[in-house]
Design a protein around this motif. Sequence first.
Motif, PDB file in Angstrom:
ATOM      1  N   LYS A  36       0.830  -1.202   0.000  1.00 25.35           N
ATOM      2  CA  LYS A  36       0.000   0.000   0.000  1.00 25.35           C
ATOM      3  C   LYS A  36       0.873   1.265   0.000  1.00 25.35           C
ATOM      4  O   LYS A  36       0.670   2.190  -0.768  1.00 25.35           O
ATOM      5  N   GLU A  37       1.867   1.258   0.875  1.00 21.84           N
ATOM      6  CA  GLU A  37       2.742   2.442   0.991  1.00 21.84           C
ATOM      7  C   GLU A  37       3.885   2.435  -0.033  1.00 21.84           C
ATOM      8  O   GLU A  37       4.596   3.422  -0.164  1.00 21.84           O
ATOM      9  N   GLN A  38       4.094   1.263  -0.670  1.00 22.89           N
ATOM     10  CA  GLN A  38       5.213   1.106  -1.612  1.00 22.89           C
ATOM     11  C   GLN A  38       6.559   1.384  -0.942  1.00 22.89           C
ATOM     12  O   GLN A  38       7.443   2.044  -1.501  1.00 22.89           O
ATOM     13  N   THR A  39       6.695   0.897   0.293  1.00 23.49           N
ATOM     14  CA  THR A  39       7.963   1.096   1.020  1.00 23.49           C
ATOM     15  C   THR A  39       8.710  -0.228   1.166  1.00 23.49           C
ATOM     16  O   THR A  39       8.104  -1.301   1.153  1.00 23.49           O
ATOM     17  N   ILE A  40      10.027  -0.105   1.322  1.00 26.12           N
ATOM     18  CA  ILE A  40      10.887  -1.271   1.530  1.00 26.12           C
ATOM     19  C   ILE A  40      11.692  -1.047   2.806  1.00 26.12           C
ATOM     20  O   ILE A  40      12.343  -0.007   2.961  1.00 26.12           O
ATOM     21  N   GLU A  41      11.613  -2.004   3.744  1.00 26.20           N
ATOM     22  CA  GLU A  41      12.408  -1.911   4.988  1.00 26.20           C
ATOM     23  C   GLU A  41      13.352  -3.104   5.081  1.00 26.20           C
ATOM     24  O   GLU A  41      13.046  -4.183   4.565  1.00 26.20           O
ATOM     25  N   HIS A  42      14.460  -2.901   5.802  1.00 24.70           N
ATOM     26  CA  HIS A  42      15.430  -3.984   5.993  1.00 24.70           C
ATOM     27  C   HIS A  42      15.448  -4.378   7.464  1.00 24.70           C
ATOM     28  O   HIS A  42      15.743  -3.557   8.323  1.00 24.70           O
ATOM     29  N   LYS A  43      15.128  -5.634   7.725  1.00 25.30           N
ATOM     30  CA  LYS A  43      15.006  -6.126   9.106  1.00 25.30           C
ATOM     31  C   LYS A  43      15.696  -7.479   9.239  1.00 25.30           C
ATOM     32  O   LYS A  43      16.281  -7.979   8.298  1.00 25.30           O
ATOM     33  N   LYS A  44      15.543  -8.071  10.435  1.00 22.30           N
ATOM     34  CA  LYS A  44      15.939  -9.456  10.650  1.00 22.30           C
ATOM     35  C   LYS A  44      14.661 -10.311  10.641  1.00 22.30           C
ATOM     36  O   LYS A  44      13.583  -9.809  10.978  1.00 22.30           O
ATOM     37  N   PHE A  45      14.778 -11.597  10.308  1.00 22.13           N
ATOM     38  CA  PHE A  45      13.576 -12.424  10.196  1.00 22.13           C
ATOM     39  C   PHE A  45      12.740 -12.418  11.479  1.00 22.13           C
ATOM     40  O   PHE A  45      11.526 -12.342  11.455  1.00 22.13           O
ATOM     41  N   LYS A  46      13.442 -12.424  12.623  1.00 21.98           N
ATOM     42  CA  LYS A  46      12.698 -12.482  13.896  1.00 21.98           C
ATOM     43  C   LYS A  46      11.871 -11.220  14.147  1.00 21.98           C
ATOM     44  O   LYS A  46      10.950 -11.228  14.969  1.00 21.98           O
ATOM     45  N   ASP A  47      12.169 -10.138  13.418  1.00 22.25           N
ATOM     46  CA  ASP A  47      11.387  -8.894  13.579  1.00 22.25           C
ATOM     47  C   ASP A  47       9.990  -9.006  12.982  1.00 22.25           C
ATOM     48  O   ASP A  47       9.163  -8.115  13.178  1.00 22.25           O
ATOM     49  N   LYS A 329      11.783  -3.606  -8.335  1.00 19.82           N
ATOM     50  CA  LYS A 329      12.517  -2.637  -7.525  1.00 19.82           C
ATOM     51  C   LYS A 329      13.119  -3.330  -6.281  1.00 19.82           C
ATOM     52  O   LYS A 329      14.283  -3.111  -5.920  1.00 19.82           O
ATOM     53  N   ALA A 330      12.323  -4.191  -5.664  1.00 14.69           N
ATOM     54  CA  ALA A 330      12.786  -4.912  -4.463  1.00 14.69           C
ATOM     55  C   ALA A 330      13.960  -5.829  -4.791  1.00 14.69           C
ATOM     56  O   ALA A 330      14.942  -5.909  -4.041  1.00 14.69           O
ATOM     57  N   TYR A 331      13.882  -6.506  -5.924  1.00 17.45           N
ATOM     58  CA  TYR A 331      14.967  -7.417  -6.307  1.00 17.45           C
ATOM     59  C   TYR A 331      16.241  -6.645  -6.661  1.00 17.45           C
ATOM     60  O   TYR A 331      17.345  -7.089  -6.343  1.00 17.45           O
ATOM     61  N   GLU A 332      16.087  -5.500  -7.294  1.00 18.85           N
ATOM     62  CA  GLU A 332      17.272  -4.673  -7.589  1.00 18.85           C
ATOM     63  C   GLU A 332      17.946  -4.262  -6.283  1.00 18.85           C
ATOM     64  O   GLU A 332      19.170  -4.297  -6.145  1.00 18.85           O
ATOM     65  N   GLU A 333      17.123  -3.890  -5.317  1.00 16.68           N
ATOM     66  CA  GLU A 333      17.648  -3.501  -4.005  1.00 16.68           C
ATOM     67  C   GLU A 333      18.295  -4.697  -3.297  1.00 16.68           C
ATOM     68  O   GLU A 333      19.339  -4.563  -2.649  1.00 16.68           O
ATOM     69  N   ALA A 334      17.684  -5.873  -3.444  1.00 17.89           N
ATOM     70  CA  ALA A 334      18.226  -7.084  -2.804  1.00 17.89           C
ATOM     71  C   ALA A 334      19.623  -7.399  -3.344  1.00 17.89           C
ATOM     72  O   ALA A 334      20.528  -7.758  -2.581  1.00 17.89           O
ATOM     73  N   VAL A 335      19.795  -7.243  -4.644  1.00 18.21           N
ATOM     74  CA  VAL A 335      21.113  -7.499  -5.244  1.00 18.21           C
ATOM     75  C   VAL A 335      22.112  -6.450  -4.758  1.00 18.21           C
ATOM     76  O   VAL A 335      23.235  -6.768  -4.348  1.00 18.21           O
ATOM     77  N   LYS A 336      21.674  -5.199  -4.740  1.00 20.68           N
ATOM     78  CA  LYS A 336      22.558  -4.099  -4.311  1.00 20.68           C
ATOM     79  C   LYS A 336      22.977  -4.265  -2.842  1.00 20.68           C
ATOM     80  O   LYS A 336      24.135  -4.061  -2.475  1.00 20.68           O
ATOM     81  N   GLU A 337      22.013  -4.662  -2.014  1.00 18.59           N
ATOM     82  CA  GLU A 337      22.275  -4.809  -0.567  1.00 18.59           C
ATOM     83  C   GLU A 337      22.826  -6.187  -0.202  1.00 18.59           C
ATOM     84  O   GLU A 337      22.922  -6.542   0.970  1.00 18.59           O
ATOM     85  N   LYS A 338      23.088  -6.989  -1.232  1.00 18.22           N
ATOM     86  CA  LYS A 338      23.693  -8.317  -1.045  1.00 18.22           C
ATOM     87  C   LYS A 338      22.841  -9.257  -0.158  1.00 18.22           C
ATOM     88  O   LYS A 338      23.377  -9.936   0.736  1.00 18.22           O
ATOM     89  N   TYR A 339      21.568  -9.276  -0.398  1.00 17.12           N
ATOM     90  CA  TYR A 339      20.723 -10.311   0.213  1.00 17.12           C
ATOM     91  C   TYR A 339      21.110 -11.661  -0.387  1.00 17.12           C
ATOM     92  O   TYR A 339      21.562 -11.735  -1.534  1.00 17.12           O
ATOM     93  N   ARG A 340      20.933 -12.709   0.403  1.00 21.99           N
ATOM     94  CA  ARG A 340      21.292 -14.043  -0.081  1.00 21.99           C
ATOM     95  C   ARG A 340      20.060 -14.714  -0.710  1.00 21.99           C
ATOM     96  O   ARG A 340      18.968 -14.645  -0.155  1.00 21.99           O
ATOM     97  N   PHE A 341      20.263 -15.378  -1.833  1.00 20.81           N
ATOM     98  CA  PHE A 341      19.162 -15.932  -2.619  1.00 20.81           C
ATOM     99  C   PHE A 341      19.000 -17.438  -2.411  1.00 20.81           C
ATOM    100  O   PHE A 341      19.900 -18.123  -1.952  1.00 20.81           O
TER     101      PHE A 341
END
Length: 351
Positions: A36-47, A329-341
């Motif tokens: 709804k807000e079109q926002t992306i946050e970075h957290k830990k899974f337990k959050d 957009k989220a996937y581009e950010e995931a690659v940039k922020e080095k999320y693991r796939f």
Amino acid sequence: MGMKLSNFNFELPNELLAEYPSENRDEARLMVLNRKEQTIEHKKFKDLIDYFEPEDVMVLNNTKVFPARLYGNKEKTGARIEVFLLRELNPETKLWDVLVDPARKIRIGNKLYFGEDESLVAEVIDNTTSRGRTLRFLYDGSYTDFRIKLKELGQTPLPKYIKRDVEPEDEERYQTIYAKNEGAVAAPTAGLHFSKHLLKRLEIKGVDFAEVTLHVGLGTFSPVEVEDLSKHKMDSEEAFIQKDATDVINKAKLERRRVCAVGTTVMRVLESAVSSDQTLNEFGGWTNKFIFPPYDFNIANCMITNFHTPKSTLLMMVSAFAGHDFMKKAYEEAVKEKYRFYTYGDAMLII
């Protein structure tokens, strides 16, 4: 014009493929997408506990992976053959659909021997696809003993992209902590991030759980090879939804609470059992439902998933749920922020 296969391609650096899970399951990274807000946050899974209220529902897939990869030797030549058990066709006659590798050497009538003592033998009785065969296992003991023998000889079927050898710890790593009903050849990976501690905290907060079963087959990971997605055929997977789960989910839906599908497998089974009035029915059978954009989801309004491969059916479902541009957009950010796939990678919560 509908979406095409080429809409789901992206560059994925090799170093982002996770060969091992996080040290603690719930310490994996979590990307939170708010549609709804079109926002992306970075957290830990337990959050993720912070995004749920009492009486929201998490729907879990309680399938259990069985050790589906066997290594045998061909009669006469002794050639080493990998056999991947796909599905049991008939318990009484011990007939199984399998994949064999290298396939060109395996013909109808060949016998394969398994185990140091060759205590298990299988005969090839049919060709199903280029790599697929139907095997009849020849075993003297009871059916229970036969299943124990398969388990003894089998290895945890880690995904092909994991190039390291299987380790004893993988048996536990590659299973959700709520796995119950044996039948999957691959883990429902979104659920691998839950620790006992996190489940307990969610329970104490008042979040409800509903369990469904979808036995993940290899078809989930089959590449899509047609540009026109409407022509792609999904393999069928066996799934079950019991009445107690439909009651919990339908009540939450009626009360406009959050119903969260933990994984693409859960989303598939929920969408395979929708009644004409958009509530969830009990289900027992096979589903070959393929979800790609545009698609209106009927049951879940929230989803937890991992980061998926380019051009995969899983990515297509996530795109349908999150919105294609937002997902890109989220996937581009995931690659940039080095999320693991992939399997042992990080997770995404879409609300």
